[in-house]
Design an enzyme around this catalytic site. Structure first.
Site, PDB file in Angstrom:
ATOM      1  N   GLY A   8       0.797  -1.222   0.000  1.00 39.12           N
ATOM      2  CA  GLY A   8       0.000   0.000   0.000  1.00 39.12           C
ATOM      3  C   GLY A   8       0.825   1.265   0.000  1.00 39.12           C
ATOM      4  O   GLY A   8       0.644   2.149   0.839  1.00 39.12           O
ATOM      5  N   GLY A  11      -0.693   4.855   0.280  1.00 34.68           N
ATOM      6  CA  GLY A  11      -1.383   5.247   1.503  1.00 34.68           C
ATOM      7  C   GLY A  11      -0.571   6.242   2.325  1.00 34.68           C
ATOM      8  O   GLY A  11       0.632   6.425   2.114  1.00 34.68           O
ATOM      9  N   ARG A  33      -2.623  -1.361  -6.069  1.00 36.11           N
ATOM     10  CA  ARG A  33      -3.633  -2.211  -6.701  1.00 36.11           C
ATOM     11  C   ARG A  33      -3.540  -2.153  -8.224  1.00 36.11           C
ATOM     12  O   ARG A  33      -3.824  -3.137  -8.904  1.00 36.11           O
ATOM     13  CB  ARG A  33      -5.029  -1.800  -6.235  1.00 36.11           C
ATOM     14  N   ALA A  83      -0.958  -1.786   4.202  1.00 38.10           N
ATOM     15  CA  ALA A  83      -2.225  -1.652   3.471  1.00 38.10           C
ATOM     16  C   ALA A  83      -3.343  -2.418   4.162  1.00 38.10           C
ATOM     17  O   ALA A  83      -3.126  -3.413   4.850  1.00 38.10           O
ATOM     18  CB  ALA A  83      -2.063  -2.169   2.045  1.00 38.10           C
ATOM     19  N   SER A  84      -4.558  -1.923   3.952  1.00 35.81           N
ATOM     20  CA  SER A  84      -5.754  -2.626   4.399  1.00 35.81           C
ATOM     21  C   SER A  84      -6.852  -2.328   3.400  1.00 35.81           C
ATOM     22  O   SER A  84      -6.945  -1.199   2.907  1.00 35.81           O
ATOM     23  CB  SER A  84      -6.174  -2.160   5.798  1.00 35.81           C
ATOM     24  N   TYR A 155     -14.817  -0.814  11.545  1.00 32.14           N
ATOM     25  CA  TYR A 155     -13.390  -0.585  11.315  1.00 32.14           C
ATOM     26  C   TYR A 155     -12.565  -1.108  12.471  1.00 32.14           C
ATOM     27  O   TYR A 155     -11.571  -1.830  12.283  1.00 32.14           O
ATOM     28  CB  TYR A 155     -13.116   0.903  11.100  1.00 32.14           C
ATOM     29  N   LYS A 159      -9.857  -4.321  12.560  1.00 31.20           N
ATOM     30  CA  LYS A 159      -8.466  -4.221  12.998  1.00 31.20           C
ATOM     31  C   LYS A 159      -8.153  -5.255  14.074  1.00 31.20           C
ATOM     32  O   LYS A 159      -7.099  -5.903  14.056  1.00 31.20           O
ATOM     33  CB  LYS A 159      -8.172  -2.807  13.504  1.00 31.20           C
ATOM     34  N   VAL A 187      -3.307   9.408  13.646  1.00 30.45           N
ATOM     35  CA  VAL A 187      -2.077   9.732  12.910  1.00 30.45           C
ATOM     36  C   VAL A 187      -2.216  11.092  12.237  1.00 30.45           C
ATOM     37  O   VAL A 187      -3.118  11.320  11.426  1.00 30.45           O
ATOM     38  CB  VAL A 187      -1.762   8.643  11.870  1.00 30.45           C
TER      39      VAL A 187
END
Length: 346
Positions: A8, A11, A33, A83-84, A155, A159, A187
């Protein structure tokens, strides 16, 4: 130096991890992706002062598919799995978010094990630690786990369950693969492009006046550059294997505290930042009719304080003062807004 895969790369955290790795002299591979995003990624990294000839290779791999992952990890010493999977709309059920997150983690771990990767550092979240608990007076630590049966948002549930699955896999099928996790609080920090974290969205709404009052909840915050630094320490330090590390700059801040810092550091440029705090009862009522507030409803009135003593003690991690980060975040967002306005009028 190591060959490291960052999943990712476009991101917010992933891009800063790439910059930190390059600055430390590592060779970096990163997944997107679609390779159509490679020019965007390289432009972001150049804004972060990466050299145009930096040792970076971009490969295509999607967390929802097996294809591409064996090639992505082949020959890597370590993997930073940042990444997620993301949804473009509100999930109709928890499984819409939980299943892709858990399956994506296992997909990366399985490919890493099969390729002989030494260590994976998983970007988890405070959402895997501090949610679904009764009110408490002591900070959350790495020994705590979110209560996924307490009606929390999808969410946070994703996690927690994805991280649980990661530990279960490494302990039962890892075949020597090492795992460490980094669990950031909110963050913040400079932005490299228009895609950034939900916590940055809070600062953005305060600056542009779309959040006219401060909501009453408190959480920790941390600079994205310090989050990237902690990933590198968790990747290289011998004692980090098998450990979780909370990333937070200090004690939690109420939203009104963040607003006060913005007023103090930005003066008149923070004129639209709210000064008043909405009562909890009023905010809960408003969340019933404002979809964007619903994920915050369970947080209202709560203080999700957490401590990073473990990272400081074991990894000698020393994050910058959060007051400086909040000010730099605002400066960066205002500069981005100016640039976007100039581009539209050009």
């Amino acid at each position: 130096m190591a060959e490291v895969l960052v999943t990712g790369g476009t991101g917010y955290i992933g891009s800063w991890c790439i910059l930190a790795l390059l600055d430390a002299g590592h060779s970096v591979r990163t997944t997107v992706r679609s390779l159509s995003r490679e020019p965007e990624l390289r432009a972001m990294l150049q804004r972060g002062e990466a050299a145009a000839d930096a040792p970076l290779r971009v490969v295509a791999a999607d967390l929802t598919q097996d294809a591409g992952w064996p090639q992505a990890v082949q020959g890597c010493d370590a993997v930073l799995h940042v990444a997620s999977p993301t949804l473009t709309s509100t999930p109709r059920s928890d499984d819409e978010m939980v299943t892709p997150a858990r399956d994506g983690v296992l997909r990366v771990l399985r490919a890493s094990r099969d390729a002989g990767v030494r260590r994976v550092v998983l970007t988890s979240a405070i959402g895997a630690i501090a949610y679904g608990h009764p009110d408490r007076d002591t900070p959350f630590t790495e020994d705590d786990w979110t209560n996924v049966d307490a009606g929390i948002e999808p969410y946070q549930k994703s996690k927690a369950l994805a991280e649980r699955a990661a530990w279960d896999f490494v302990n039962s099928q890892g075949d020597g693969l090492e795992l460490a996790t980094v669990n950031p609080t909110g963050v913040l920090g400079p932005v490299l492009g228009p895609d950034f974290s939900p916590s940055l969205g809070l600062i953005q709404r305060m600056l542009d006046g779309s959040m006219p009052v401060n909501l009453k909840f408190a959480s920790g915050y941390v600079d994205v550059r310090d989050v990237a630094d902690l990933h590198l320490r968790a990747m290289t330090h011998p004692t980090a294997a098998g450990q979780r590390f909370i990333a937070t700059s200090g004690h939690s801040l109420w939203v009104r505290d963040v607003a006060a810092i913005l007023h103090q550091r930005l003066a008149e440029r923070a004129d639209r930042v709210p000064r008043r705090e909405m009562p909890v009862w009023a905010a809960r009522s408003l969340a019933l009719v404002r979809p964007e507030l619903r994920p915050l409803r369970a947080l209202l009135g709560k203080n999700l304080d957490a401590t990073s003593d473990k990272a400081r003690r074991l990894l000698d991690w020393n994050p910058r003062p959060i007051e400086d980060t909040i000010a730099e975040t605002a400066e960066s967002l205002l500069a981005l807004q100016t640039t976007e306005t100039e581009n539209r009028t050009a």
